[in-house]
Design an enzyme around this catalytic site. Sequence first.
Site, PDB file in Angstrom:
ATOM      1  N   ASP A  39      -1.291   9.546   0.628  1.00 26.35           N
ATOM      2  CA  ASP A  39      -0.074  10.227   1.057  1.00 26.35           C
ATOM      3  C   ASP A  39       0.598  11.022  -0.047  1.00 26.35           C
ATOM      4  OD1 ASP A  39      -0.274   8.960   3.615  1.00 26.35           O
ATOM      5  OD2 ASP A  39       0.526   7.142   2.716  1.00 26.35           O
TER       6      ASP A  39
ATOM      7  N   CYS B 213      32.438  13.924 -23.420  1.00 25.75           N
ATOM      8  CA  CYS B 213      32.604  14.291 -22.008  1.00 25.75           C
ATOM      9  C   CYS B 213      31.454  15.208 -21.604  1.00 25.75           C
ATOM     10  CB  CYS B 213      33.950  14.984 -21.772  1.00 25.75           C
ATOM     11  SG  CYS B 213      34.155  16.497 -22.726  1.00 25.75           S
TER      12      CYS B 213
ATOM     13  N   ASP C 167       2.103   4.413   1.635  1.00 27.03           N
ATOM     14  CA  ASP C 167       1.638   3.449   0.648  1.00 27.03           C
ATOM     15  C   ASP C 167       1.130   4.142  -0.604  1.00 27.03           C
ATOM     16  OD1 ASP C 167      -0.725   4.531   1.476  1.00 27.03           O
ATOM     17  OD2 ASP C 167      -1.505   2.728   2.416  1.00 27.03           O
TER      18      ASP C 167
ATOM     19  N   CYS D 291     -24.295  13.375 -12.451  1.00 23.21           N
ATOM     20  CA  CYS D 291     -22.865  13.500 -12.101  1.00 23.21           C
ATOM     21  C   CYS D 291     -21.997  13.029 -13.263  1.00 23.21           C
ATOM     22  CB  CYS D 291     -22.545  12.671 -10.861  1.00 23.21           C
ATOM     23  SG  CYS D 291     -23.444  13.157  -9.384  1.00 23.21           S
TER      24      CYS D 291
ATOM     25  N   ASP E   9       3.833   6.847   7.422  1.00 24.18           N
ATOM     26  CA  ASP E   9       2.395   6.626   7.529  1.00 24.18           C
ATOM     27  C   ASP E   9       2.204   5.340   8.340  1.00 24.18           C
ATOM     28  OD1 ASP E   9      -0.392   6.810   6.975  1.00 24.18           O
ATOM     29  OD2 ASP E   9      -0.124   5.277   5.437  1.00 24.18           O
TER      30      ASP E   9
ATOM     31  N   CYS F  69      30.821  18.341 -23.703  1.00 22.19           N
ATOM     32  CA  CYS F  69      29.998  18.117 -24.898  1.00 22.19           C
ATOM     33  C   CYS F  69      28.514  18.126 -24.532  1.00 22.19           C
ATOM     34  CB  CYS F  69      30.368  16.784 -25.545  1.00 22.19           C
ATOM     35  SG  CYS F  69      32.085  16.663 -26.082  1.00 22.19           S
TER      36      CYS F  69
ATOM     37  N   CYS G 293     -25.181   9.652  -9.421  1.00 19.85           N
ATOM     38  CA  CYS G 293     -26.327   9.678 -10.326  1.00 19.85           C
ATOM     39  C   CYS G 293     -25.864   9.941 -11.753  1.00 19.85           C
ATOM     40  CB  CYS G 293     -27.346  10.734  -9.887  1.00 19.85           C
ATOM     41  SG  CYS G 293     -26.681  12.413  -9.932  1.00 19.85           S
TER      42      CYS G 293
END
Length: 1025
Positions: free
Chosen positions: A902, A61, A898, A184, A688, A64, A181
């Site tokens: 968001d 139950c 979507d 980066c 949205d 427990c 580049c």
Amino acid sequence: MSGKLLLSTACIRNENGSLSARPLYPSMPSYPKSTSFSSDEEKCMEGLEAKALFSVTGMTCSACAASVEKAVKRLPGIKEAAVDALNHRSLVVFCPAFVNQEYGVRALLGKCKFCRLVKNGDSRQKMFDGDRKTRFIYEMQEEEIREAIEDAGFQATLIREDSRNGNRHLICRILINNLNCISCSITLQYYLSSLHGVAQATLPPSTHHLQVHYDPRLVDCAQILQVVHDTGFEGVLLTTGEERCTVHLHLDGLPDHTLIGKSLGALQGVEEVTFDAELSKLSISYEPDLVGPRDFIKTIESFEDVKVSIFSGKGGREADREIEIKAYYTSFLWSLFFTLPVFLTSMVLMYVPGVNRVLEGKIVNMLTVGTVVRWALTTPVQFIIGRRFYVGAYKALKRGAANMDVLIALGTNAAYFYSVYSAIRSASSDDFESTDFFETSAMLISFILLGKYLEVVAKGKTSEAIEKLMDLSPETATLMTAEGEEEEIDSRLVQKNDVLKIVPGAKVACDGVIVWGRSHVSESMITGESRPVAKGKGDAVIGGTLNANGVLHVRATKVGSESALAQIVRLVESAQLARAPVQKFADLISKFFVPLVIVASISTWFGWFWAGKLKGYPESWIPGSMDGFELALEFGISVMVIACPCALGLATPTAVMVGTGVGASQGVLIKGGHALENTHKVNCIVFDKTGTLTIGAPVVVNANLLKDINIQEFTSLAAAVEVNSEHPLAKAIVEYAKKCWQQDNEEESSCPIWPEACDFEAITGQGVKAVVRGRQVLIGNKSLMLDHSVDITTDVEEKLKEAEGLAQSGILISFDRQVHGILLVSDPLKPGAREAISILKSMKISSIIMTGDNLGTANAIAKEVGIDVVFAQAKPQDKAQKVKELQAAGNVVAMVGDGINDSPALVAADVGVAIGAGTDIAIEAADVVLMKSNLEDVITAIDLSRKTFWRIRLNYIWALGYNTLGIPLAAGALFPWTRFRLPPWLAGAAMAASSVSVVCSSLLLKNYKRPKVLDALAMRQTPNL
């Protein structure tokens, strides 16, 4: 290092100076608040966590479950513990850094049972492990948790496959949008590699796809995305790494496990191999892009005297449930075997002439044959068959709690031992006629066992939705070999890039893409879409769906645990572990329920006994076969056994389990009780616009030419530039140009060849430019034109304003710094959007549009669907802030989006709803995931949550009402006026029936039907075939 970072950020800074990233559904875990933390604890709370899933047997139950949760949370470093009493599972989130020091010392000294297993070669030993120290720390903590659960009186087993899938490292893939580049790339790799828990980070500048090997127990995808964001890049999460597959094989014979493991480990893509000697089960974790189960079988079969097959053992939960059902059924049959004669001798045969003389025959003094027979038959029922109640009561009292087993043990012991006392006294007396309650003890245990059996069977039906989903996959698949032949294989042996033949009436074996053929596919079992969906070459299909009428050749793209079906099952299973806040009400009552019942039982016996002693009622009230003590004892036992805390504990989890299962079958995935409870309270929904209210696929609806130019020449010059861009608007322009070309070249079937574009450049937030046939072509918005000294006339301004009023976007196209025309682009409304908003209004739910689009277009869409409140030109962070403002005004807010831009608003809202998830359901920010893009499923989610909580309230009313009425009735409240008394065995039957009735009440949710108005709406949207 700082130089590299500055160089990197200089390369990627966008036009408005923002460095914000837009991760796709980041994980945002929340943990219980605490008073204070040490520096180590703060480090732990920052994310150094692990998860372990345990199978816990012995829980009956909610009390427990609360005891298990309490025992685990006492351990140091435990963040959260979720216990599912229905499925006998516990999910524990812990910090490995907080392994108990005493436990660690025992481990190092070899006094730990787990360490002795490792030294002696435990069957769970890993064949491959590159970080033994880390592994050992985790397994020590897991063993400590397991011991804590067992010290609380329950049996616990670690389920490795479900907790970590035996994995050490996962691989997540992130799309880096603004990588410009090589500097980066190097910078980002450097910072990610320094993150604790990241083993490797690779980022080829040519692909923009970042691949991170990480330990999920030390770091998660949200933290990786945060580092990407802090470094100044925009990252979109593509995969989390959870899709890595695991296959289980059964080995026959006497194989050399170590040698097989080394051979499998040499295969590219194999990441971990585990062998279970007891089950002869070989578990292999692998990357499906590189290797597959057929490769493993081929490698293993190269060894002599070894046979291999797919391991067909049932999952732990199903096996445990079957064992539990069988155990209760067997116990009930044995109990019935002994109890039926006891019932007959005490209540039936004593009235049969001739037989009653035998039963009333004296053996010793006043001890009768019937008493001895009942004593002999009841004893095995009480102590052998009823042993489970003694064990359960002992464990409960040992942990300082009291449950249903305590009440049963006390009630049956009172009846049994009083009967023994009565029998012994009658054997030693010449004038004492015994009145025994042996039939009470035996019948009480029999009825409780019957009720428990029915309850376990009914609880098993609450998870039928998951079992049905798991059974959707076909057993076999038809593989198209490289030689063009067909071969039937086990569907679990399908590998990525296999081409499968799907005949009419057959199920699709896995997620894939159609490479040949056309047909209609029924996806109702996955998405809830009732109508078969037309499919052709290039379309995606979902594993488990049904092919209707045509032959299809499907290339497998997602297999095993990464398939949509497997992800749905995992999501629903996780949802059923999450507890609803309303469950706290039952937990609070359960803490005090059993002690109060025991007090009430003793008070009932004491009150009736002393009332009889003090002549508080006439002696005529006492039945002829009893005295005042026995009458009081019967009332006291009835009170003890009629009370039922289990019904309260089952009221919420059974309804949540059935509700989430029903939602999954209708394409609505609700992530647990908390999400379900919040959804039914929603009174404000924020939508949205793009991709939610609209289809999300822009199309060119018209072209306004402002100069003397041919439409084909106009569109071909535009297409020549836009064909170099991946933007959705660019694709719409190219498609429109193709249509114009086809109209002028009806006799030619070939595709158009666009002129060559030179010096192409995409300008963020404005448009594109290039040189085509010696002419400078600009395509974009007003800002692009003004920056390049293109004159915007009054006529152009009016046409743009007119387009906004029609919910259209105007794209300006100029040749040699003169605007030659405007392409009007529209994103059509989804079918049924207006009707869905109208239905929400009838449900007293307000609707709001929040979009990053311009105000004119947003107002036009709002007017078309019937929404009055609009927030336009909102950035992702602005959306989240607006949601918080609506909540501060007293609204319960749901955000429907979507999921791409968001996610901050989805997390901030009370209920985040991701719409149109399709097969990409690994969404962490949303509380509710809709498999289809239909807005009516938002209504289905709200309606289902309301029906589920109405059922939960009904369950509570029944459980509380039953105890409120049953206890006074058992205590003899009506006896003074009606002489009605409830025998203990009948009270026990009523107690067992109450739990079964609550579960059956929850099972009625399986008959849920979505609102009829939605069916009518779907009928109107169905095209005429």
